[in-house]
Structures are given as C-alpha cells and as structure tokens.
Design a protein around this motif. Structure first.
Motif, PDB file in Angstrom:
ATOM      1  N   ASP A 427      48.937  45.713  -5.279  1.00 55.63           N
ATOM      2  CA  ASP A 427      50.185  44.948  -5.344  1.00 55.63           C
ATOM      3  C   ASP A 427      51.124  45.226  -4.183  1.00 55.63           C
ATOM      4  OD1 ASP A 427      50.797  47.515  -6.100  1.00 55.63           O
ATOM      5  OD2 ASP A 427      51.795  46.980  -7.984  1.00 55.63           O
ATOM      6  N   GLY A 428      50.752  46.148  -3.279  1.00 59.02           N
ATOM      7  CA  GLY A 428      51.579  46.421  -2.111  1.00 59.02           C
ATOM      8  C   GLY A 428      51.209  45.606  -0.891  1.00 59.02           C
ATOM      9  N   GLY A 429      50.024  45.017  -0.882  1.00 60.11           N
ATOM     10  CA  GLY A 429      49.591  44.220   0.255  1.00 60.11           C
ATOM     11  C   GLY A 429      48.098  44.309   0.467  1.00 60.11           C
ATOM     12  N   VAL A 430      47.545  43.343   1.202  1.00 61.91           N
ATOM     13  CA  VAL A 430      46.117  43.305   1.507  1.00 61.91           C
ATOM     14  C   VAL A 430      45.939  43.028   2.993  1.00 61.91           C
ATOM     15  CG1 VAL A 430      45.414  42.578  -0.797  1.00 61.91           C
ATOM     16  CG2 VAL A 430      45.961  40.845   0.909  1.00 61.91           C
ATOM     17  N   GLY A 431      44.874  43.578   3.584  1.00 59.29           N
ATOM     18  CA  GLY A 431      44.633  43.385   5.009  1.00 59.29           C
ATOM     19  C   GLY A 431      43.259  43.881   5.422  1.00 59.29           C
ATOM     20  N   SER A 432      43.071  44.072   6.729  1.00 61.30           N
ATOM     21  CA  SER A 432      41.796  44.511   7.312  1.00 61.30           C
ATOM     22  C   SER A 432      40.613  43.740   6.725  1.00 61.30           C
ATOM     23  CB  SER A 432      41.589  46.017   7.093  1.00 61.30           C
ATOM     24  OG  SER A 432      42.598  46.759   7.725  1.00 61.30           O
ATOM     25  N   PRO A 433      40.619  42.407   6.796  1.00 59.01           N
ATOM     26  CA  PRO A 433      39.568  41.613   6.136  1.00 59.01           C
ATOM     27  C   PRO A 433      38.246  41.663   6.879  1.00 59.01           C
ATOM     28  CG  PRO A 433      40.999  40.176   7.405  1.00 59.01           C
ATOM     29  CD  PRO A 433      41.600  41.552   7.495  1.00 59.01           C
ATOM     30  N   TYR A 434      37.166  41.519   6.119  1.00 57.67           N
ATOM     31  CA  TYR A 434      35.825  41.402   6.708  1.00 57.67           C
ATOM     32  C   TYR A 434      35.052  40.359   5.915  1.00 57.67           C
ATOM     33  CZ  TYR A 434      31.847  42.716   9.510  1.00 57.67           C
ATOM     34  OH  TYR A 434      30.829  42.693  10.426  1.00 57.67           O
ATOM     35  N   LEU A 435      34.520  39.357   6.615  1.00 56.68           N
ATOM     36  CA  LEU A 435      33.911  38.190   5.989  1.00 56.68           C
ATOM     37  C   LEU A 435      32.391  38.273   6.076  1.00 56.68           C
ATOM     38  CD1 LEU A 435      35.052  35.621   4.644  1.00 56.68           C
ATOM     39  CD2 LEU A 435      34.851  34.473   6.857  1.00 56.68           C
ATOM     40  N   VAL A 436      31.706  38.047   4.944  1.00 56.73           N
ATOM     41  CA  VAL A 436      30.243  38.059   4.879  1.00 56.73           C
ATOM     42  C   VAL A 436      29.773  36.748   4.249  1.00 56.73           C
ATOM     43  CG1 VAL A 436      28.205  39.198   3.939  1.00 56.73           C
ATOM     44  CG2 VAL A 436      30.167  40.574   4.666  1.00 56.73           C
ATOM     45  N   HIS A 437      28.862  36.068   4.929  1.00 58.05           N
ATOM     46  CA  HIS A 437      28.330  34.798   4.424  1.00 58.05           C
ATOM     47  C   HIS A 437      27.137  35.075   3.531  1.00 58.05           C
ATOM     48  CE1 HIS A 437      26.778  30.451   5.364  1.00 58.05           C
ATOM     49  NE2 HIS A 437      27.316  30.566   4.164  1.00 58.05           N
ATOM     50  N   MET A 438      27.195  34.625   2.280  1.00 56.56           N
ATOM     51  CA  MET A 438      26.103  34.812   1.318  1.00 56.56           C
ATOM     52  C   MET A 438      25.259  33.541   1.283  1.00 56.56           C
ATOM     53  SD  MET A 438      26.516  37.855   0.059  1.00 56.56           S
ATOM     54  CE  MET A 438      25.581  37.795  -1.471  1.00 56.56           C
ATOM     55  N   GLU A 439      24.327  33.445   2.194  1.00 54.75           N
ATOM     56  CA  GLU A 439      23.493  32.253   2.246  1.00 54.75           C
ATOM     57  C   GLU A 439      22.557  32.213   1.044  1.00 54.75           C
ATOM     58  OE1 GLU A 439      22.526  30.747   6.517  1.00 54.75           O
ATOM     59  OE2 GLU A 439      22.183  32.905   6.454  1.00 54.75           O
ATOM     60  N   GLY A 440      22.382  31.055   0.480  1.00 52.16           N
ATOM     61  CA  GLY A 440      21.529  30.898  -0.691  1.00 52.16           C
ATOM     62  C   GLY A 440      21.933  29.670  -1.467  1.00 52.16           C
ATOM     63  N   GLU A 441      21.626  29.680  -2.732  1.00 51.72           N
ATOM     64  CA  GLU A 441      21.926  28.525  -3.574  1.00 51.72           C
ATOM     65  C   GLU A 441      23.433  28.291  -3.675  1.00 51.72           C
ATOM     66  OE1 GLU A 441      20.073  28.921  -7.323  1.00 51.72           O
ATOM     67  OE2 GLU A 441      18.029  28.952  -6.537  1.00 51.72           O
TER      68      GLU A 441
END
Length: 481
Positions: A427-441
């Motif tokens: 609840d204080g904040g979110v950051g340092s994102p990392y994106l992963v693509h889940m290829e599939g159905e």
C-alpha cells in the motif's frame, strides 16, 4: 522475455584457489582494455585462459576462466539467435540449462492467500539471512524444455547490518509463483541464495552495493552452444555521495530504493557487467571506464550527469543491442529514461533521453525510472513498463509503446497499469517492474514488481494481464482450477 532450452548440466566457472579468489562471487576480470578479452578468449578450447590483470593493481593474481567466450551470439527471447558477422551457429543452438536439485536452504514461511498478501510471491528472508531487511529489483527469466519449466529470479537484497550494502541473489521456481531461496551465499551449481556482492577493489564503481538490471544468455559461435553463458547487466553504487543542494522535489531521492525518506544525499551509480555459466558464480567484466563501469556519466549540464541506474538490455537485430536506463535530470527536476546502443554488448554509445516527466497531475508527473523493455512478437513493436513518480513521491507502474524502440515512445493512457492497493502489503507504492510474456493458449503477460508498505516493508509481487491486454493487470490471487 522467454528462452527455450533443453535441460543438461552447465559446468560452473572455475577460479584459482588463491587467497584473492576464495569467494568466487566477488571475483572480477581485470584488464586494461575490453579488446584484451576478445584476444584472450579466441582460443576458447584451451584448458585454461589467463586474462590480463588490472594495470592499476599489477600484483593482483590473474583470474583463470574455463568455458567462456566473449565473442557471443545472443539468444534473445525464445528461439532467435543474433550472430556475429563471422559466426557459424551449430544446429544445436538452444541454451542447455542445468538440472536443478531441490535447494536445501531454508524457505520463508508461506503467506496466506488473503487480501493483505494479494500478489505477494517473495517476502523478506528469514531472520539473519542475506535478504531479511530489504528485497527488490526482480529480473525474471522463464526457461522451457520438453520435460520441464524452470524459472530464475535475480533480485537485490539487504540484511540490515551496519556494514550491509545491497547484494544480488538468485531464487528458482517451477512455475514462477512459488520460489525457493537461500539464506546465505551459494555454495554449488545447484544452490540458491546470495550470488554477487559489492566489489572489494577500492577504485571500483560498485564498492557500495549492486542491483540487477538485466540477465541475457550468450552462446559462442566457436564452440557448442551448450557452453552458453549468462551476462548480467547491473547497477553498481560507489561511495561517492551526490548532494541535492537545490532539490525541487518534496520527497527523497532514495538510493538504493528503500522507500524511506532520506533527504540530501544519494550514492553515485554506473552500469556494470558480469558473466556466469550457471547464473550463480559471477565474474565481473571490467568496462572501458576507469572505474570498471561500462560507460561514464554525462558531462556537466547533461540530463544523466548525476548517476546512471537500472540498465535493461534488449536486442533489436544483429549487431544492435539497446540499453535503457534512468537518471535524474536536475535541470528539468524529474527522473528520465535514456538509452544507449552497442554492437557487442560491451562498448556503448549513448543516444540521449527518450522519456521524461508526465503531464501535470499524472501519476508520473515527477518522472519515470526503472524501465523494462520487451519486443512484442505480435507486431514487432516494443513495450515498456516503467516506474512513475508522482508529486507526493508515490510510485506506480505505467506503460509506453514504440514502433521502433528508439525515440518514438508514447504513453498508453494517463493512468497506471498497476498502483498501490489500500490495506495490502504494497500500500506504499509499486515499482521496479519486469514483464514476462507467457506464450500459449492464454497468451497472457506476467508483471513482477517491487512493492513497498507504508512502514517501509518490501516484497516482490506478481500481477497477470487480462489475456493479451497489457493495459490491464490484476494481482495474482491463486490458481484457478
């Protein structure tokens, strides 16, 4: 980004048993010029290769490296290989990752699946462990084979001791949700835990802490691809302090990212590079900068003259690697994201700032930082998730798109794709994102991030997209059977 792999063992880096090499996680390559490394590794199949020692420390013992090449091809996401101009890739070009034994190190107590812990996949470590005080900066990779699915997460952590500085550790998983971690430093090629600490060289740029930026897999064109190595781009912090004498912001420029309210000074940082064959035992590669960093700050008056942090590297095409990083533009009074390009992953040319502060009143009005850029296989364009900074210091995660990955970056909407959740662990904040693509159905995306509670408690969370829609994410709440 995803990598397809078979699962056979990769030998660990071997280091001499000299007093200066007792702890392989602190060992560095030392040489006067990056070209020396190319020359030294040209005879890769020799039993041992001696890299030149640091000219600033001629009495230092040389580092011996076996099974490494620094004239790489780059395996980008799943099945693509970027080839050097004179490279010949064998048909067996997939990365072979090792069969992991179940770690024997202690795992933190599992959190209950309640609204308070919604999305949390990695909490602080057990008391007295290397990551018991703070964690963050997740770099997550998914490896697939015909037999199993394996996930690696490199992240930074601190124990909170008086002499403690941020270090890098490794956790592993079979599904990207339930993670095995270690309490101390890794001891073997199947262990997990602390893998890279601050440099012990007084002149180095990373004597006061390290944080992961990006991990990539390289394979040599001279040998079988089973000898591929990991390249880790990371942020290194020095002991040099930066004073904000005229800070236009009403909140801290904390560094490392601890969520606290420390005003006035932060540590100067630069980008670095390390190599490993098992993702655990790392050897630093000394860059062209006199401190060992890959490149220097901008000149006085330039937007990145204060520090450089969070180097994230992707490839565009053969001989075209791109690094995205952030700094603080003191003239504009906001955080910004810039980029650099390289042909070999070592020598970089900066191109300038590509994104700055958002519109007045937006969640990223005071700037953007910690970018994560991925190439979208569907349309060939690029996606960037980033940490947006509001006027009150609150951190949220935003999304931007570009058709070419260069300067044509446009924000997607005026709202964050993920923000703090009232009454939740973050609840204080979110950051340092990392994106992963889940290829599939489902063809969905996973968003890993650092969450901060109101009292400064940190953890690593995960959110999933609404199918292919990268504009809408929800925190993970459990498997739907």
């Amino acid at each position: 980004m995803e990598l397809t792999a078979t699962t056979t063992t990769i030998n660990s880096l071997l280091f001499p048993t000299t007093p200066r090499s007792r702890n392989p996680i602190n060992t560095s390559f030392k040489r006067s010029n990056l070209s020396d490394l190319y020359t030294a590794c040209s005879s890769f199949l020799n039993p041992q290769i001696i890299l030149s020692s640091n000219p600033r420390n001629p009495h230092q013992n040389p580092v011996f490296l076996t099974h490494c090449s620094t004239k790489p091809t780059i395996s980008d996401d799943k099945d693509n290989v970027i080839e050097d101009q004179d490279s010949i890739i064998s048909s067996d070009s997939n990365l072979n990752i090792q069969n992991l034994q179940k770690p024997t190190s202690n795992q933190e107590n599992s959190t209950s699946n309640t609204s308070v812990s919604r999305g949390l996949v990695l909490d602080l470590g057990l008391e007295s462990s290397w990551d018991s005080f703070q964690i963050g900066s997740p770099v997550v990779k998914r490896f697939l084979s015909d037999e199993e699915e394996r996930w690696y997460m490199w992240y930074h952590g601190r124990s909170g001791g008086n002499l403690d500085t941020p270090s890098i550790g490794l956790a592993v998983s079979s599904n990207g949700i339930h993670w095995e971690r270690g309490k101390g430093a890794v001891q073997s090629g199947s262990d997990v835990g602390l893998v890279l600490k601050s440099s012990t060289d007084w002149w180095a740029f990373d004597t006061n802490g390290v944080m992961p930026g990006e991990s990539m897999v390289m394979s040599s064109s001279k040998i079988r691809a089973s000898n591929a190595v990991y390249w880790l781009y990371y942020t290194g912090f020095s002991n040099e302090k930066i004073e904000f004498l005229d800070n236009p912001l009403e909140f801290s420029l904390e560094n490392p990212e601890n969520g606290g309210k420390t005003f006035g000074k932060i540590c100067r940082s630069l980008p670095g590079l390390a190599m490993s064959q098992d993702g655990r035992h790392w050897a630093r590669i000394e860059g062209e900068h006199h401190s060992g960093a890959l490149f220097d700050l901008g000149s006085e008056g330039e937007w990145d003259s204060m520090f450089i942090a969070s180097p994230r590297v992707v490839f565009h095409s053969s001989g075209d690697l791109r690094m995205y990083y952030h700094s603080f533009d003191s003239e504009k009074g906001h955080f910004g994201i810039g980029m650099a390009r390289s042909r070999d992953g070592m020598r970089w040319v900066k191109l300038g700032k590509i994104m700055g502060g958002g519109q007045v009143g937006n969640f990223d009005e005071c700037g953007v930082m910690n970018p994560c850029v991925v190439k979208n296989k569907k349309d060939g364009g690029y996606l960037m998730v980033y940490e947006g900074v509001g006027v009150d210091g609150r951190r949220s995660i935003g999304l931007a798109r570009s058709s070419d990955g260069l300067k044509d970056w446009r924000r997607v909407g005026g709202e964050p794709i993920l923000e703090h959740a009232e009454g939740c662990w973050d609840d204080g904040g979110v950051g340092s994102p990392y994106l992963v693509h889940m290829e599939g159905e489902e063809d969905e995306w996973r968003l890993y991030y650092k969450g901060i509670g109101r009292i400064g408690h940190t953890g690593i969370g995960m959110a999933v997209s609404d199918g292919k829609d990268v504009k809408n994410f929800r925190r993970w709440t459990g498997f739907h059977l």
